[in-house]
Write a protein that holds these residues in place. Sequence first.
Motif, PDB file in Angstrom:
ATOM      1  N   SER A  24      40.902  25.406  39.487  1.00 42.16           N
ATOM      2  CA  SER A  24      42.028  24.679  40.083  1.00 42.16           C
ATOM      3  C   SER A  24      41.676  24.145  41.470  1.00 42.16           C
ATOM      4  CB  SER A  24      43.261  25.592  40.179  1.00 42.16           C
ATOM      5  OG  SER A  24      43.112  26.513  41.233  1.00 42.16           O
ATOM      6  N   ARG A  25      40.616  24.731  42.063  1.00 40.26           N
ATOM      7  CA  ARG A  25      40.164  24.224  43.368  1.00 40.26           C
ATOM      8  C   ARG A  25      39.186  23.062  43.192  1.00 40.26           C
ATOM      9  NH1 ARG A  25      37.190  28.558  45.986  1.00 40.26           N
ATOM     10  NH2 ARG A  25      37.703  30.137  44.463  1.00 40.26           N
ATOM     11  N   ARG A  58      48.064  36.674  43.019  1.00 43.54           N
ATOM     12  CA  ARG A  58      46.925  36.328  42.164  1.00 43.54           C
ATOM     13  C   ARG A  58      46.936  37.060  40.832  1.00 43.54           C
ATOM     14  NH1 ARG A  58      42.071  37.122  46.520  1.00 43.54           N
ATOM     15  NH2 ARG A  58      42.557  35.347  47.853  1.00 43.54           N
ATOM     16  N   GLU A  59      47.812  38.073  40.712  1.00 50.28           N
ATOM     17  CA  GLU A  59      47.824  38.883  39.493  1.00 50.28           C
ATOM     18  C   GLU A  59      48.100  38.014  38.278  1.00 50.28           C
ATOM     19  OE1 GLU A  59      49.066  43.232  41.333  1.00 50.28           O
ATOM     20  OE2 GLU A  59      50.552  42.082  40.212  1.00 50.28           O
ATOM     21  N   VAL A  90      46.213  35.711  37.140  1.00 51.75           N
ATOM     22  CA  VAL A  90      45.496  34.428  37.196  1.00 51.75           C
ATOM     23  C   VAL A  90      44.005  34.732  37.149  1.00 51.75           C
ATOM     24  CG1 VAL A  90      45.071  32.332  38.536  1.00 51.75           C
ATOM     25  CG2 VAL A  90      47.322  33.429  38.635  1.00 51.75           C
ATOM     26  N   SER A  91      43.332  34.233  36.128  1.00 51.68           N
ATOM     27  CA  SER A  91      41.895  34.473  36.010  1.00 51.68           C
ATOM     28  C   SER A  91      41.167  33.877  37.203  1.00 51.68           C
ATOM     29  CB  SER A  91      41.380  33.822  34.721  1.00 51.68           C
ATOM     30  OG  SER A  91      40.012  33.511  34.850  1.00 51.68           O
ATOM     31  N   GLY A  92      40.178  34.598  37.701  1.00 54.65           N
ATOM     32  CA  GLY A  92      39.352  34.083  38.797  1.00 54.65           C
ATOM     33  C   GLY A  92      38.683  32.777  38.414  1.00 54.65           C
ATOM     34  N   HIS A  93      38.282  32.656  37.124  1.00 59.97           N
ATOM     35  CA  HIS A  93      37.655  31.408  36.664  1.00 59.97           C
ATOM     36  C   HIS A  93      38.659  30.252  36.755  1.00 59.97           C
ATOM     37  CE1 HIS A  93      34.011  33.284  35.492  1.00 59.97           C
ATOM     38  NE2 HIS A  93      34.475  33.910  34.420  1.00 59.97           N
ATOM     39  N   ASP A  94      39.916  30.524  36.305  1.00 58.14           N
ATOM     40  CA  ASP A  94      40.942  29.469  36.328  1.00 58.14           C
ATOM     41  C   ASP A  94      41.283  29.068  37.765  1.00 58.14           C
ATOM     42  OD1 ASP A  94      40.978  29.589  33.612  1.00 58.14           O
ATOM     43  OD2 ASP A  94      42.826  30.788  33.474  1.00 58.14           O
ATOM     44  N   GLU A  95      41.374  30.080  38.649  1.00 52.13           N
ATOM     45  CA  GLU A  95      41.708  29.791  40.055  1.00 52.13           C
ATOM     46  C   GLU A  95      40.624  28.920  40.678  1.00 52.13           C
ATOM     47  OE1 GLU A  95      41.608  29.879  44.202  1.00 52.13           O
ATOM     48  OE2 GLU A  95      40.120  30.994  43.059  1.00 52.13           O
ATOM     49  N   LYS A  96      39.370  29.235  40.355  1.00 50.03           N
ATOM     50  CA  LYS A  96      38.262  28.457  40.910  1.00 50.03           C
ATOM     51  C   LYS A  96      38.304  27.017  40.379  1.00 50.03           C
ATOM     52  CE  LYS A  96      33.309  28.734  41.830  1.00 50.03           C
ATOM     53  NZ  LYS A  96      32.101  29.558  41.725  1.00 50.03           N
TER      54      LYS A  96
END
Length: 108
Positions: free
Chosen positions: A105-106, A94-95, A97-103
């Motif tokens: 992408s879901r 996860r390093e 990768v922004s938490g906002h971007d990861e969310k």
Amino acid sequence: MSSIGDVLTRLEATIEARKSESPDSSYTASLLSKGAERCAKKFGEEAVEAALAGATGKKDELAAEAADVLYHLGVLLAANGLSFADVAAVLAAREGVSGHDEKASRGK
Ligand SMILES: N=c1c2ncn([C@@H]3O[C@H](COP(=O)(O)OP(=O)(O)OP(=O)(O)O)[C@@H](O)[C@H]3O)c2ncn1[C@@H]1O[C@H](COP(=O)(O)O)[C@@H](O)[C@H]1O
């Protein structure tokens, strides 16, 4: 002073070794002998205690409760045949990768 990685590595080795010890002499062995569900319950209790300490600004209590959480997480992982290395691999992936971007992408 030991790094958190060194401490967790030693803790994990201790937990692993306790798997074959007597529940009478080891709290870890007694917890593991009760199964993953019991280990999960203890982890949940300790997490709530840490959350309460953090929400009320009790720093010393939070450090102690966070230590309980990490110990009980180690036991829960061991009860499920996992290790801190498995968790580290997920965190490492996860390093960067922004938490906002990861969310996003879901699709949420
Ligand atoms: N880090 C810990 C650790 N943190 C918390 N705990 C125990 O976790 C338990 C949780 O606290 P509670 O007040 O909820 O316990 P309780 O009500 O007595 O427990 P339950 O009957 O509900 O399970 C306490 O007994 C704590 O002592 C730990 N027990 C062990 N370790 C590590 O594991 C090593 C091996 O311990 P043994 O397996 O006991 O030899 C120790 O040397 C430590 O390094």
